[in-house]
Design an enzyme around this catalytic site. Sequence first.
Site, PDB file in Angstrom:
ATOM      1  N   ASP A 178     -30.028 -40.461  55.602  1.00 26.75           N
ATOM      2  CA  ASP A 178     -30.148 -38.994  55.639  1.00 26.75           C
ATOM      3  C   ASP A 178     -28.932 -38.220  54.862  1.00 26.75           C
ATOM      4  O   ASP A 178     -29.370 -37.398  54.153  1.00 26.75           O
ATOM      5  CB  ASP A 178     -29.838 -38.532  57.281  1.00 26.75           C
ATOM      6  CG  ASP A 178     -29.711 -36.887  57.431  1.00 26.75           C
ATOM      7  OD1 ASP A 178     -30.741 -36.490  57.018  1.00 26.75           O
ATOM      8  OD2 ASP A 178     -28.642 -36.499  57.784  1.00 26.75           O
TER       9      ASP A 178
ATOM     10  N   SER B  43     -34.308 -35.182  59.876  1.00 30.94           N
ATOM     11  CA  SER B  43     -32.914 -35.329  59.579  1.00 30.94           C
ATOM     12  C   SER B  43     -32.084 -35.164  60.894  1.00 30.94           C
ATOM     13  O   SER B  43     -31.133 -36.021  61.120  1.00 30.94           O
ATOM     14  CB  SER B  43     -32.454 -34.249  58.645  1.00 30.94           C
ATOM     15  OG  SER B  43     -31.186 -33.940  58.343  1.00 30.94           O
TER      16      SER B  43
HETATM   17  N1  URA Z   1     -29.394 -30.069  59.628  1.00 25.43           N
HETATM   18  C1  URA Z   1     -29.604 -31.346  59.343  1.00 25.43           C
HETATM   19  O1  URA Z   1     -28.889 -32.240  59.986  1.00 25.43           O
HETATM   20  N2  URA Z   1     -30.478 -31.380  58.701  1.00 25.43           N
HETATM   21  C2  URA Z   1     -31.222 -30.682  58.127  1.00 25.43           C
HETATM   22  O2  URA Z   1     -32.012 -31.064  57.228  1.00 25.43           O
HETATM   23  C3  URA Z   1     -30.970 -29.503  58.082  1.00 25.43           C
HETATM   24  C4  URA Z   1     -30.063 -29.082  59.148  1.00 25.43           C
END
Ligand code: URA
Length: 434
Positions: free
Chosen positions: A161, A183
Amino acid sequence: MRAVDIIIKKRDGILLSDQELQDFLSNYLEGKVTDYQMSAFLMAVYLNGLSEGELKTLTKTMRDSGQLIDLEGVTKFLIDKHSTGGVGDKTSIALAPLLATFGIGTAKMSGKGLGHTGGTLDKFDSIPGFTFPDSEEAMVKTIEHTGVGIMGQTDNIVPLDKKLYALRDVTGTVSSFPLIASSIMSKKLAVRSDGIILDVKVGDGAFMKTLEDAQKLANIMKNIGEMFGRTVKVVLSGMEQPLGNAVGNGLEIYEAVQSLKGEGPKDFEVLITTITGIALVQKGDVKTVEEGIALAEAKLKTGEAVNVLRDFVADCGGDASYIENPEKFLSAPHQLELKAKETGCISELMAEKVGIAAMMLGAGRETKEDKIDHAVGIVLNKKIGDQVFEGDTLATLYYREENQKLSEANELLESAYKFSSESIQKPNIILDIQ
Ligand code: URA
């Protein structure tokens, strides 16, 4: 299959199999798929979306790309509360101790702030000596002792991520619903919890500018939670204006402590008692959120949660006298009052401008390398729906040095306020619960 063939399939709206997507993502993490290929793929996802199956595979592959935090040894019911970020958002600081008074532990990773929104990590750094638990074992200890489990983000959790987010940030692919949802959820699923509560902020100072968009994101995240057998509740809360009155690190901890004594701003109290109400339903202690809210409100009057916060701070090596005497947080050398130049009812108080003004005073970072001044910030005296008269104090700026940035911050803060000759209703903080 070659990387380019996966990109072409996604571009043309053809479903990818689990194996194809998983291999493509794993190859990216290993450096076998390049950043430019992944950028093209992300743009294809941005434009064409993801099927349920693809969404699940993406989330699972991200979750499994790093360490899973299973918090072995924790006996308490565990809630993971996550906020999508906003201005003046000190929710975790007050919520975790409040939950702890009901025997609910929190398990949360928290990060540093960037731009106009602050990070929980920076706020706790206002306390001399404080360092977050830096390992799973240390976090288990604080959860078992105090109920509060907040640790700094480590590089070992969901590294895929992190890599994808950095690329999205520079390729115009952040604001995709499936990419945001997967995410956020990959990080929640990497940590053991019995219930997940997501606080999706809506409005000027937030990622999601409209209630419809926030509801759409909430739905996708709940759906992902269900696919993985996790209980997810989503609170949609207002971020048209900052949450509470304080914006700035030490000032926000001060406000969180005051709130735990039942002496905080109403909007903030409503938010933390509502989330506590939801957590009590998830734990099975009450049947309805309303019953839970009533218990939480009564608990704030006892001040019991302040002792929990004090113990957590002490466990983390911090100077607990700051929690006992929170006036110590009010340590900025100077204060400047912003006065109303007109009479009327406040119709707007743009959260993003307030956040940027606080950042200009030194409360936030413009770049990752910037150092934070924990004492400075803004305390709002008047918010949307308040009637003001010319000469009333709208807000107080806590600052260190009189310089060009101070006058720019003052001007920006003034421009965040808009007035109406008609009376304006105070906005609700809770917009929806899903
Ligand atoms: N916060 C996150 O952790 N991921 C995103 O893509 C957007 C906000």
